[in-house]
Design an enzyme around this catalytic site. Structure first.
Site, PDB file in Angstrom:
ATOM      1  N   GLY A 185      77.893  25.037  24.477  1.00 54.88           N
ATOM      2  CA  GLY A 185      78.184  23.500  25.229  1.00 54.88           C
ATOM      3  C   GLY A 185      78.605  22.191  24.994  1.00 54.88           C
ATOM      4  CB  SER A 186      78.506  19.101  26.068  1.00 59.58           C
ATOM      5  OG  SER A 186      79.869  19.179  26.071  1.00 59.58           O
ATOM      6  CB  THR A 187      73.513  22.044  25.717  1.00 61.38           C
ATOM      7  OG1 THR A 187      74.104  23.118  25.817  1.00 61.38           O
ATOM      8  CG2 THR A 187      73.293  21.579  27.267  1.00 61.38           C
TER       9      THR A 187
END
Lengths: 490, 482
Positions: free
Chosen positions: A215-217
């Protein structure tokens, strides 16, 4: 009659020769084959006839051995089984070994020739060596903090020392007590049956063996690629990305969870986790450079060992632009182990260089003489130092004023990135909450700890840009222990 | 014999009953040199005995050191006991058989002493089932019988008079266990109170005595009567009848009792003694024919034996079938684990063999813990014992004595071959006790009696004859010397 007596004696001699020849056949010619026969219990008996060496955390063994009085004499015990199971693995008389118990089996079981003080003399006397000890890099208080933080929810925590690659915490939850598998018998079989069929997969070392969509990481990777490739030169300049963003070559619109992402700068995109900006940047960097950048962080490496084997984190190498856009925000086929994402945080914290992650500080004989010491080595160079410096700044801002405020530690410099990974058909599954971060004490020259937290069954409000809610507090607790440990160590 | 004129053979046969001074049976090759002063070699025997006792005590101490790091507290007592028994036996030999072969008694003491060590060592693995104390009692009894035989039987030729009594006794002993319940599939035990023994063991000696006496009396007839088929001379049914009948009876009893090891032993003994007595290769042919026919019949009809043969052909079948290793496979594993040097006394895992590890499979412990080196040493000890028996047979002057010596030595040789070959996978496994080593009271006692008889005949063989010694005259050669 004398002649016949002599012949009868000759017959006896013949029988004697037959016996001797046959004895040579069994005891010398076929011996190796027979010794190695899996049905030959001697292999197991000699393996368990001494207590195994210990696995140490903070100088104290987290393993033990118990005299069972059975034919396979010494059984493994784990005083704090579930806490350290993802580190130690199990050493079972029935089911073999896993993780560190497996990787260092030769040493722990005493079979390692290095354990013999005088190898040749040992061959003569057939003396057997007590098993050696494995000193791990794990810090008990960080491990405990992470374990407490997950509180039985499905997930994993990895903490590493950014400049050395030492793995300070390796937690997987829900966990299990490896001790129940140590011995033999029906009870052990039942436990095995139970553990291997449980839907919670307690024996899965999620921290290194399970990959999740990051995801956004993953946006940190994309940001590093954009900066290194020169796609972005000023982190505070608008990036010229529309919101909503239409995936290239399709009519699919990529939504943002955050507001104010239209044309946002890289700094704001990291701070507020703008999908549109990062997807657009990924496409601008291009497939080749993105694959290279991901590889520089350790993605697509099937052979990493710490020394337990680490599952391969994936970034596809052959994608259309819309797939690349999704991959650049950690979706599509992008998948990472928690350890991999901890390495991403460590790369930023350690000025772009990733040291080889390792669990073993050193190995010793039972008497404490050091046999091997793990030497610090570079694993990957993820980005240029200047890019790393700029990303540090962006990650700090994400914690001080962005999505990661839950990770803030007073008196310390903390950089972090949240992530919410959607999965399941049409993203209906409970999202995975991610948080990756690093922390540097105010009076320290370098960050003391980098951490990655994933919580699978995050009861997160889907609209909330999560990670920050579920995972960040765990990361903070672990980092606080890390900073305290560093302060005490000095 | 073939070259000798018939009267000599007949004379020889009758001579057996005659007095010691009969000149007709002199063999210049092995007879003591004329002129008296034959060394008695009792000093040699004594020092060898000291060595045998010391080696046994060393083995006992080694087991303790390997298992618990300390010499067993009763090691000295064990040594003293074994030494005392040996001393008594030695004195008996000194008193009544001063010219006996000096190797026989020390070998028996060493084998028995080490057998006790091995059983004691295996007892450590089975704390609930200790066999060494019982074995010690039986060994003491065995030595007692040894002494009794050496003291009471002053001349082996006395036994010749009891040929038919012997065979009656042997048959009675073999038939007796049929009336007792079977143990482990074989009806060979008599159980009275807590004691159990195998009468068939004693029957071996009685049969050997009978065969020797009968063959000595009838060997000329056996060798020369009968008809010739192709190049083989077959004996006449008249002389053959009784002996084959008795042999068939004993084998039949054994098959009924399902003790095939002993059956094989009797058969081999019978053929060897018949051959030595007559020199007719026809006997070997008949023997082999009977053996293969019997083996085939029993092997295919008897499920117990059939299983043994299957096991021998493929010891690892049960592993592939998922049932784990069988006894023979475990035995082979043990031998393989020993390798050249062995693991050391007390450090092996031959107890994995399970049932019969202390008796039939005791050799596997030797193989695993003392290695090929130790196993060969044991084989050579037995070979020496057997060779000394044959040697006494060669040196003796009467046919009965010769046949008895050969028979007794062959019993030992066949026993060793049948069981050692069985546990190492050379031949199908049949139950049989390793002489002196294996747990089993009747076997130990029987083997002590065998050694006692060998001591007796070897004494007769080496005793200088007063007449030749006095006159210095060289007796005319009347016996075949080649």
């Amino acid at each position: 009659m004398i002649r016949y007596i002599r012949r009868a004696a000759g017959l006896s001699l013949l029988l004697l020769v037959a016996l001797l020849v046959n004895a040579v056949r069994v005891m010398l010619v076929e011996a190796d084959e027979l010794d190695a026969d899996p049905a030959n219990r001697r292999i197991a008996i000699s393996r368990w006839e001494r207590p195994r060496g210990e696995i140490l955390v903070d100088g104290r063994p987290v393993t033990g051995s118990r005299d069972s009085g059975q034919q396979l004499r010494w059984e493994r015990t784990y005083p704090q089984g579930p806490l350290y199971a993802p580190v130690t693995g199990y050493a079972s008389q029935t089911y073999g070994t896993s993780l560190l118990e497996n990787a260092e089996d030769e040493l722990l079981s005493g079979a390692d020739p290095m354990l013999a003080p005088l190898p040749l003399w040992n061959d003569v006397t057939r003396g057997r060596n007590p098993g050696g000890d494995v000193v791990t890099t794990i810090r008990a208080r960080m491990q405990e903090a992470a374990f407490r933080g997950l509180a039985g929810r499905r997930g994993a925590v990895v903490a590493i020392q950014p400049w050395s690659g030492r793995i300070l915490a390796l937690v997987s939850s829900p966990s299990y007590d490896p001790g129940v598998l140590s011995g033999t018998g029906r009870e052990v079989k039942r436990s095995w049956q139970h553990l291997t069929t449980s839907p919670d997969q307690p024996m899965l070392a999620r921290a290194i063996r399970q990959t999740y969509p990051p995801g956004s990481t993953f946006k940190i990777v994309t940001a590093a690629a954009a900066l290194d490739a020169g796609v972005v030169t000023d982190v505070d300049a608008p990036t010229d990305t529309p919101d909503p963003f239409v995936l290239p070559g399709t009519r699919r619109v990529l939504p943002n969870e955050a507001k104010g992402c239209a044309d946002a700068s890289l700094a704001d995109a990291v701070r507020w986790s703008c999908n549109t900006v990062m997807a657009g940047l990924g496409v601008k960097v291009g497939l080749e450079k993105m694959v290279e950048a991901a590889g520089n962080f350790g993605f697509n490496d099937p052979g990493l060992r710490v020394p337990s084997w680490v599952a391969r984190s994936n970034f596809d190498t052959d994608m259309s632009p819309d797939q690349l856009a999704l991959s650049s925000i950690g979706q599509f086929n992008t998948a990472a182990t928690p350890l991999q994402m901890a390495l991403v945080a460590a790369a930023v914290a350690n000025n772009g260089e990733i040291p080889r992650p390792h669990l073993i500080e050193r190995t010793t004989t039972a008497g404490g003489t050091t046999l091997t010491t793990t030497v610090r080595r570079t694993y990957r160079r993820a980005m240029t130092p200047s890019t790393a410096t700029r990303l540090q700044d962006l990650m700090v801002r994400a914690v001080t004023e962005g999505t990661g405020t839950n990770a803030a530690i007073p008196g310390a410099r903390v950089g972090g990135k949240t992530g919410t990974a959607q999965h399941g058909p049409d993203n209906t599954g409970t999202p995975y909450a991610w948080f990756i971060a690093w922390a540097q004490a105010a009076d320290s020259a370098q960050p003391a700890v980098a951490v990655a937290v994933v919580v699978e069954d995050a009861e997160a409000n889907r609209t909330d840009i999560s990670g920050g809610g579920d995972a960040a507090p765990i990361a903070r607790a672990v980092m606080e222990e890390g900073l305290r440990g560093e302060a005490e160590g000095r | 014999m073939t070259a000798a004129p018939p009267p000599t053979g007949a004379k020889d046969g009758k001579d057996a009953r005659g007095e010691r001074g009969a000149r007709g049976a002199k063999d210049p090759g092995d007879a003591p040199p004329p002129g008296g002063c034959v060394p008695k070699r009792r000093g040699v025997e004594f020092s060898l005995l000291v060595g045998a006792v010391l080696i046994s005590v060393l083995g006992y101490a080694e087991v303790g050191l390997a298992r618990s790091g300390a010499v067993p507290p009763d090691a000295a007592r064990y040594g003293a006991g074994l030494g005392f028994l040996s001393l008594l036996a030695h004195l008996a030999v000194r008193l009544r058989a001063p010219y006996a072969d000096p190797l026989l008694l020390p070998i028996a003491v060493l084998l028995n002493g080490l057998g006790l060590v091995l059983i004691y060592r295996l007892d450590l693995e089975t704390p609930g089932d200790r066999a060494a104390p019982t074995q010690l009692v039986w060994s003491t009894l065995g030595v007692g019988l040894f002494i009794a035989v050496v003291l009471l039987i002053r001349d082996h030729r006395v036994l010749q008079r009891y040929a038919y009594l012997s065979v009656a006794g042997a048959l009675a002993l073999m038939i007796l266990p049929i009336f007792f319940p079977a143990v482990n599939g074989a009806r060979i035990w008599i159980r009275i109170g807590g004691l159990s023994f195998q009468p068939g063991e004693f029957a071996k000696i009685l049969l050997a005595v009978f065969f020797a006496a009968y063959l000595a009396a009838n060997r000329t007839a056996l060798a020369h009567a009968g008809r010739r088929i192709w190049r083989l001379q077959f004996p006449a049914g008249r002389v053959l009848g009784p002996i084959v009948a008795i042999w068939l009876l004993s084998v039949g009893v054994l098959v009924l009792e399902r003790d095939l090891g002993t059956s094989l032993l009797f058969f081999g003994l019978f053929v060897i003694m018949l051959y030595v007595a007559t020199g007719r290769t026809g006997w070997i042919a008949v023997g082999l024919l009977l053996a293969s026919a019997g083996a085939f019949l029993v092997g295919s009809l008897e499920p117990h034996v059939h299983g043994r043969v299957q096991d021998w052909l493929d010891p690892y079948a049960s592993i592939r079938a998922g049932d784990g290793p069988g006894q023979l496979a475990q035995s082979l594993f043990a031998f393989a684990a020993g390798g050249m040097q062995g693991t050391g006394l007390g450090l092996g895992h031959s107890v994995l063999i399970g049932f019969a590890a202390k008796s039939d499979f005791i050799l596997a412990t030797v193989g695993e813990e003392l290695g090929l080196v130790g196993l060969s040493a044991f084989f050579l000890l037995y070979a020496l014992l057997v060779a000394r028996g044959y040697r006494a047979g060669l040196a003796l002057r009467d046919a009965f004595g010769r046949l008895l010596a050969v028979g007794l030595a062959s019993i030992v040789a066949l026993q060793v071959f049948v069981i050692a070959g069985g546990v190492t996978g050379l031949i199908p496994l049949t139950g049989m006790a390793m002489p002196f080593l294996a747990q089993g009271g009747s076997s130990v006692v029987t083997n002590w009696v065998i050694v006692a008889l060998l001591v007796r005949v070897s004494d007769s063989a080496r005793t200088p004859r007063p007449d030749t010694a006095d006159t210095g005259e060289i007796a005319p050669v009347t016996e075949d010397t080649r």
